[in-house]
Write an enzyme that holds these catalytic residues in place. Structure first.
Site, mmCIF file in Angstrom:
data_model
loop_
_atom_site.group_PDB
_atom_site.id
_atom_site.type_symbol
_atom_site.label_atom_id
_atom_site.label_comp_id
_atom_site.label_asym_id
_atom_site.label_seq_id
_atom_site.Cartn_x
_atom_site.Cartn_y
_atom_site.Cartn_z
ATOM 1 N N HIS A 54 0.862 -1.188 0.000
ATOM 2 C CA HIS A 54 0.000 0.000 0.000
ATOM 3 C C HIS A 54 0.893 1.231 0.000
ATOM 4 O O HIS A 54 2.040 1.185 0.472
ATOM 5 C CB HIS A 54 -0.894 0.011 1.230
ATOM 6 C CG HIS A 54 -1.966 -1.028 1.213
ATOM 7 N ND1 HIS A 54 -3.011 -1.021 2.105
ATOM 8 C CD2 HIS A 54 -2.160 -2.115 0.419
ATOM 9 C CE1 HIS A 54 -3.805 -2.047 1.858
ATOM 10 N NE2 HIS A 54 -3.303 -2.731 0.851
ATOM 11 N N GLU A 56 1.005 3.816 1.837
ATOM 12 C CA GLU A 56 1.520 4.178 3.165
ATOM 13 C C GLU A 56 2.691 3.289 3.573
ATOM 14 O O GLU A 56 3.699 3.761 4.081
ATOM 15 C CB GLU A 56 0.432 4.035 4.235
ATOM 16 C CG GLU A 56 -0.816 4.830 3.988
ATOM 17 C CD GLU A 56 -1.891 4.025 3.274
ATOM 18 O OE1 GLU A 56 -1.604 3.416 2.211
ATOM 19 O OE2 GLU A 56 -3.039 4.016 3.750
ATOM 20 N N CYS A 84 -5.999 1.713 5.895
ATOM 21 C CA CYS A 84 -6.644 0.480 6.353
ATOM 22 C C CYS A 84 -6.046 0.081 7.702
ATOM 23 O O CYS A 84 -5.137 0.736 8.214
ATOM 24 C CB CYS A 84 -6.419 -0.634 5.321
ATOM 25 S SG CYS A 84 -4.706 -1.208 5.229
ATOM 26 N N CYS A 87 -2.195 -0.574 7.563
ATOM 27 C CA CYS A 87 -1.406 0.660 7.500
ATOM 28 C C CYS A 87 -1.496 1.449 8.804
ATOM 29 O O CYS A 87 -0.511 2.051 9.231
ATOM 30 C CB CYS A 87 -1.851 1.495 6.308
ATOM 31 S SG CYS A 87 -1.468 0.684 4.726
#
Length: 152
Positions: A54, A56, A84, A87
């Site tokens: 992701h 992040e 999410c 993260c």
């Protein structure tokens, strides 16, 4: 909304556009310390076959490499979509001071929409949270991506 937040979220949006160009879900992230961008990234899960790639996570990894420490105290993470739960956990473990995000994620948000991981007082680190920065632009890039996917 601070001028600095708009500036750095705009850079995160540039990263989201890069993700879109690569066929990834268009999410971008930027790690900032003071007034300096120390890392920037976008989603890469599809192209790398890595479910943890992701925006992040990739930005946090890059920033830790730049700083030379897995603790990112004194930093702010800007991301175009509410993180999410994976993260959010990484944000806590990295000891990031502040999170600024654009669009909320009603289906997967780990910060305020579904869960409030970063606000849980039982945890040993707290994160200052600002949501909704450039919300419309952040939402539209995602909506356009999924609209196009549905039509394909």
């Amino acid at each position: 909304m601070h001028r600095q937040d708009i500036r750095f979220m705009s850079i995160a949006l540039e990263e989201a556009i890069s993700a879109l160009d690569e066929g990834e879900i268009p999410v971008g992230a930027v790690v900032v310390r003071g007034d300096e961008v120390i890392a920037r990234a976008h989603n890469g899960s599809i192209t790398t076959n890595d479910p943890s790639a992701h925006a992040e996570m990739v930005a946090i990894r890059k920033a830790a490499g730049v700083i030379g420490n897995y603790r990112l105290s004194g930093t702010t993470l800007y991301v175009t979509l509410e993180p999410c739960i994976m993260c959010a956990g990484a944000i806590l473990h990295a000891r990031i001071d502040r999170l600024v995000f654009g669009a909320s994620d009603r289906k997967g948000g780990g910060v305020e929409s579904l869960y409030a991981i970063l606000s849980d007082e039982r945890l040993n680190h707290s994160v200052d949270i600002t949501g909704g920065v450039l919300r419309e632009a952040c939402s539209e890039i995602l909506s356009g991506f999924f609209r196009k996917k549905r039509l394909s």
